[in-house]
Enzyme design. Structure first.
Site, PDB file in Angstrom:
ATOM      1  N   GLY A  11      -0.458   2.933   4.002  1.00  0.00           N
ATOM      2  CA  GLY A  11      -0.104   1.571   4.435  1.00  0.00           C
ATOM      3  C   GLY A  11       0.952   1.587   5.534  1.00  0.00           C
ATOM      4  O   GLY A  11       1.898   2.357   5.463  1.00  0.00           O
ATOM      5  N   ARG A  72      -6.202   5.635   6.059  1.00  0.00           N
ATOM      6  CA  ARG A  72      -6.439   6.452   4.871  1.00  0.00           C
ATOM      7  C   ARG A  72      -7.601   7.367   5.223  1.00  0.00           C
ATOM      8  O   ARG A  72      -8.469   6.987   6.010  1.00  0.00           O
ATOM      9  CB  ARG A  72      -6.749   5.577   3.663  1.00  0.00           C
ATOM     10  N   ASP A 103       3.605   8.606  -1.319  1.00  0.00           N
ATOM     11  CA  ASP A 103       3.466   9.836  -2.109  1.00  0.00           C
ATOM     12  C   ASP A 103       2.080  10.464  -1.978  1.00  0.00           C
ATOM     13  O   ASP A 103       1.947  11.676  -2.020  1.00  0.00           O
ATOM     14  CB  ASP A 103       3.863   9.619  -3.574  1.00  0.00           C
ATOM     15  N   THR A 126       6.994   2.804   2.698  1.00  0.00           N
ATOM     16  CA  THR A 126       6.139   1.847   1.987  1.00  0.00           C
ATOM     17  C   THR A 126       6.975   0.632   1.628  1.00  0.00           C
ATOM     18  O   THR A 126       8.137   0.781   1.234  1.00  0.00           O
ATOM     19  CB  THR A 126       5.536   2.445   0.702  1.00  0.00           C
ATOM     20  N   ARG A 172       2.289  -3.286  -5.801  1.00  0.00           N
ATOM     21  CA  ARG A 172       1.420  -2.567  -6.758  1.00  0.00           C
ATOM     22  C   ARG A 172       2.034  -2.685  -8.154  1.00  0.00           C
ATOM     23  O   ARG A 172       2.351  -3.779  -8.587  1.00  0.00           O
ATOM     24  CB  ARG A 172       1.211  -1.111  -6.331  1.00  0.00           C
TER      25      ARG A 172
HETATM   26  P1  ADP Z   1       0.320   6.578   0.449  1.00  0.00           P
HETATM   27  O1  ADP Z   1       0.666   7.749   1.289  1.00  0.00           O
HETATM   28  O2  ADP Z   1       0.901   5.308   0.960  1.00  0.00           O
HETATM   29  O3  ADP Z   1       0.616   6.838  -1.023  1.00  0.00           O
HETATM   30  P2  ADP Z   1      -2.518   6.961  -0.084  1.00  0.00           P
HETATM   31  O4  ADP Z   1      -2.293   7.309  -1.522  1.00  0.00           O
HETATM   32  O5  ADP Z   1      -3.630   6.068   0.275  1.00  0.00           O
HETATM   33  O6  ADP Z   1      -1.236   6.304   0.594  1.00  0.00           O
HETATM   34  O7  ADP Z   1      -2.687   8.346   0.681  1.00  0.00           O
HETATM   35  C1  ADP Z   1      -2.840   8.375   2.090  1.00  0.00           C
HETATM   36  C2  ADP Z   1      -3.750   9.504   2.464  1.00  0.00           C
HETATM   37  O8  ADP Z   1      -3.184  10.755   2.023  1.00  0.00           O
HETATM   38  C3  ADP Z   1      -5.118   9.487   1.804  1.00  0.00           C
HETATM   39  O9  ADP Z   1      -6.003   8.635   2.479  1.00  0.00           O
HETATM   40  C4  ADP Z   1      -5.534  10.938   1.922  1.00  0.00           C
HETATM   41  O10 ADP Z   1      -6.005  11.226   3.222  1.00  0.00           O
HETATM   42  C5  ADP Z   1      -4.218  11.674   1.735  1.00  0.00           C
HETATM   43  N1  ADP Z   1      -4.115  12.145   0.348  1.00  0.00           N
HETATM   44  C6  ADP Z   1      -3.705  11.450  -0.726  1.00  0.00           C
HETATM   45  N2  ADP Z   1      -3.741  12.206  -1.841  1.00  0.00           N
HETATM   46  C7  ADP Z   1      -4.203  13.421  -1.453  1.00  0.00           C
HETATM   47  C8  ADP Z   1      -4.488  14.663  -2.128  1.00  0.00           C
HETATM   48  N3  ADP Z   1      -4.288  14.804  -3.439  1.00  0.00           N
HETATM   49  N4  ADP Z   1      -4.947  15.692  -1.386  1.00  0.00           N
HETATM   50  C9  ADP Z   1      -5.141  15.561  -0.063  1.00  0.00           C
HETATM   51  N5  ADP Z   1      -4.905  14.448   0.627  1.00  0.00           N
HETATM   52  C10 ADP Z   1      -4.442  13.375  -0.042  1.00  0.00           C
END
Ligand code: ADP
Length: 326
Positions: A11, A72, A103, A126, A172
């Protein structure tokens, strides 16, 4: 000349553009060459990576969102695509990466680092303020100010029309935005996952307040509870108050970055670049107890965030139905 890149993932938040501006300026000041990765991890995989210049960041300080866009990426969760991403960076001689994200983005970076050795520093970004290990995430202050302005405006119309307004904030499963906003806007009700309250407990007190002339209510509800419309219906059915739900939604993510977020962006980026230059290869720059400090991904991304206990105590005192002033 050492090469370093920046990207935004997940985000977007207000404060990313000030961070990008500082990144370009400070990288040059340190004798390195800055690069932008567009569209988050998608851009890493698709080689949407280009050299950054001073003129790219002129005038972006005042703009919300992110000039280099965020995304994402489902593909980045697969090792084969991460290998392509690493090759794209190596081809350009880029060995260091700054990631503005949450995270999830940091978990992705940990895999990437372990597989490729490409150094990185994460900057918690975030509006939900729900990353473990840091008291503050970039973008939170601007979001709180956007919410404050919205609540203040809604209060004007609520009092003119004798209405109850249920205002739903983002976050969230974390009640931080709702709690801080409710305290600082003088709301009558604050409902968040961390402080369970049965709205019925307010009934006697609110009826008494209405008899004494109260002609509006403001209830702040965190999106994680998914009960804004039930709360609005309660005001109608139990108190006979016409009610409206206002879901603030994505306006909370945008807007002109606040002074605090601009300053935090500058400081986060400065620490991140210094850390990478000093050989700190795999960390997140956190802000706790008014100090910057580096933490491991596992500390930040693998543990759940819990809301500050002092803030929760304040919320419990302020919004406990037993403390409601008759
Ligand atoms: P945020 O970083 O805000 O928590 P997301 O959880 O949507 O947002 O994660 C952002 C991006 O990070 C995902 O679209 C993906 O590309 C990558 N990502 C998240 N979790 C993993 C994971 N376990 N392994 C590899 N890439 C990941």
């Amino acid at each position: 000349m050492e090469k370093i890149a920046i990207l935004c993932s997940g985000g977007d938040v207000s404060g990313m553009n000030p961070a990008i501006k500082r990144f370009v300026e400070y990288t040059y000041a340190k004798g390195m060459q800055p690069f932008f990765v567009y569209n988050g991890y998608e851009g890493l995989i698709d080689d949407h990576i280009s050299e950054a210049h001073y003129e790219d960041v002129a005038g972006i300080m005042i703009r919300g969102g992110t000039k280099i866009r965020s995304a994402r990426s489902v593909r980045f969760k697969e090792a084969s695509y991460r290998a392509i991403a690493a090759e794209n960076l190596r081809q350009k001689g880029i060995s260091k990466l700054i990631v503005l994200g949450g995270d999830g983005s940091f978990r992705g970076m940990e895999h990437f680092y372990n597989e490729t050795g490409i150094a990185f520093c994460g900057i918690p970004s975030t509006i939900d303020n729900d990353i473990n290990g840091t008291d503050y995430c970039l973008g939170v202050d601007t979001a709180l100010n956007v919410i404050k302005n919205a609540i203040d405006s809604i209060r004007d119309t609520a009092s003119s029309f004798r209405r109850a307004f249920v205002i739903e904030t983002m976050g969230r499963d974390c009640g931080y935005l709702a709690l801080v906003s409710a305290i600082t806007s003088g709301a009558e009700v604050c409902l968040i996952p961390e402080i369970p309250i049965d709205i019925h407990e307010y009934k006697g007190c609110f009826e008494s307040q209405i008899r004494k002339g109260r002609d509006y209510f403001i209830a702040i509800v965190s999106e994680g509870l998914k009960n804004s419309s039930q709360v609005a219906r309660w005001f109608e059915d139990e108190l006979g108050f016409e009610s409206r739900v206002s879901v603030l939604g994505h306006i909370q993510r945008g807007g002109n970055p606040s002074v605090y977020d601009r300053l935090m962006a500058y400081q986060f980026v400065t620490h991140a670049i210094d850390a990478l230059q000093n050989g700190n290869n795999n960390s997140v720059i956190c802000y706790t107890k008014s100090h910057f400090n580096f933490k491991s991904i596992s500390e930040v991304a693998l543990n759940p965030y819990t809301l500050d206990e002092a803030l929760l105590t304040l919320g419990r005192e302020q919004f406990a139905p037993s403390h409601c002033q008759m």
